[in-house]
Design a protein around this motif. Structure first.
Motif: not given
Length: 344
Positions: A136-141, A186-192, A201-202, A207-208
């Motif tokens: 959660i923390a790194p994705i929020t940043l 799944h992180l790949g789909w988010t970062m793309a 992306a969020l 959902i994952y």
């Protein structure tokens, strides 16, 4: 672990994540990430086993390196622009270094090597914590600096993560390592797509997390750690088996389950931004992940009655297994069937 120690660790994990998500200053965010790392280390080392000590060491070294790179990036940006504001990451070099640091913290490719090993040396509960809450923390940043990120930087990272997550998961028989590679994919789909459509992306990563949480909890309650032990699930817990099958197919992104929605939205957004080759590549690479999802689903379904069990592994149900299953079943069904609400 004593109740007081468990309370302090849980409080540290929650407060550190909330500190990062509500931070406006880079030093505050860095402090929250450091507190988060220190809080999770006792959880990883709770097992008195060399594998858990090795996992904690790898996790600490990787996170410390990423934190140092993050601090250097924010300092460089403050030196060049005079601002410590998270949303003002205007320096290009600082932006690239920050993406590298956050990629390392999340475990996305090419800085993914620590994640499968750390998860394999941890318990299933700790694995759930690392693959959901700790992201959660790194994705929020990353979400907060998405306006300053060019798509040609994150798109190759996303494609590589989908490739590594699918390719690495095919060769696994350990469920924890398989779910680690699933998290990478799944992180790949988010970062793309986060630099193009941050909200989509969020939505994808949320959902994952909501779909994988019941799956991990069902694995924890049934003590299933390998594909071999999953073949004995049907004879003892048919309801949980059906739910796990649906959750796996949802994570694979098969319609009409929930996991299909964010992938469809991501591909649609990429095509709208004239990135059709990247969207096509992502759709093709997702077939690698689909392979091990379907293989696991087949192992769960191939031992249905009256077929005999294919494994001689002893089955160990926890005393409160049926109570846990009763609670998790409606939660899992809600996560699977949320698709109509998303489409409207």
């Amino acid at each position: 672990m004593s109740p007081m120690a468990l309370f302090m660790i849980t409080l540290g994990i929650i407060i550190s994540t909330l500190t990062v998500t509500s931070a406006n200053h880079w030093l505050t965010a860095w402090l929250g990430l450091e507190l988060n790392m220190i809080s999770i280390l006792p959880v990883i080392t709770k097992q008195k086993h060399p594998r858990s000590t090795e996992a904690a060491t790898k996790y600490f070294l990787t996170q410390a390196m990423a934190s140092a790179l993050m601090l250097f990036s924010s300092t460089l940006n403050a030196w060049q622009t005079g601002s410590w504001d998270i949303t003002q990451l205007n320096n290009k070099l600082s932006c690239i270094l920050m993406i590298s640091a956050l990629t390392m913290k999340m475990g996305a490719a090419p800085a993914h090597f620590w994640l499968p090993e750390v998860l394999q040396g941890s318990t299933l509960t700790t694995t759930l914590l690392i693959t959901t809450w700790q992201k959660i923390a790194p994705i929020t940043l990353l979400y907060m600096i998405s306006n300053h990120i060019q798509s040609n930087i994150l798109l190759p990272i996303g494609l590589l993560s989908i490739l590594v997550g699918g390719w690495g998961g095919i060769n696994q028989t350990q469920l924890r390592k398989m779910m680690a590679y699933s998290s990478i994919a799944h992180l790949g789909w988010t970062m793309a797509v986060i630099s193009i459509a941050p909200n989509i992306a969020l939505t994808n990563i949320i959902i994952y997390m909501t779909v994988s949480t019941p799956f991990f909890l069902l694995l924890t309650s049934s003590s299933s750690k390998t594909l071999q032990t999953m073949t004995t699930t049907w004879a003892h817990a048919p309801t949980a088996t059906i739910i796990m099958m649906l959750l796996l197919l949802s994570m694979a992104g098969l319609p009409p389950l929930t996991g299909f929605t964010p992938k469809l939205l991501i591909l649609d957004k990429l095509v709208m931004h004239k990135l059709t080759p990247a969207a096509t590549t992502m759709a093709i690479l997702s077939l690698l992940s689909l392979t091990f999802y379907l293989r696991t689903t087949y192992l769960l379904a191939s031992t249905t009655s009256p077929t005999t069990t294919q494994s001689t592994t002893l089955w160990r149900l926890k005393p409160n297994y049926y109570q846990i299953t009763t609670i998790l079943t409606p939660i899992a069904l809600f996560n699977i069937t949320i698709l109509p609400a998303l489409l409207t």
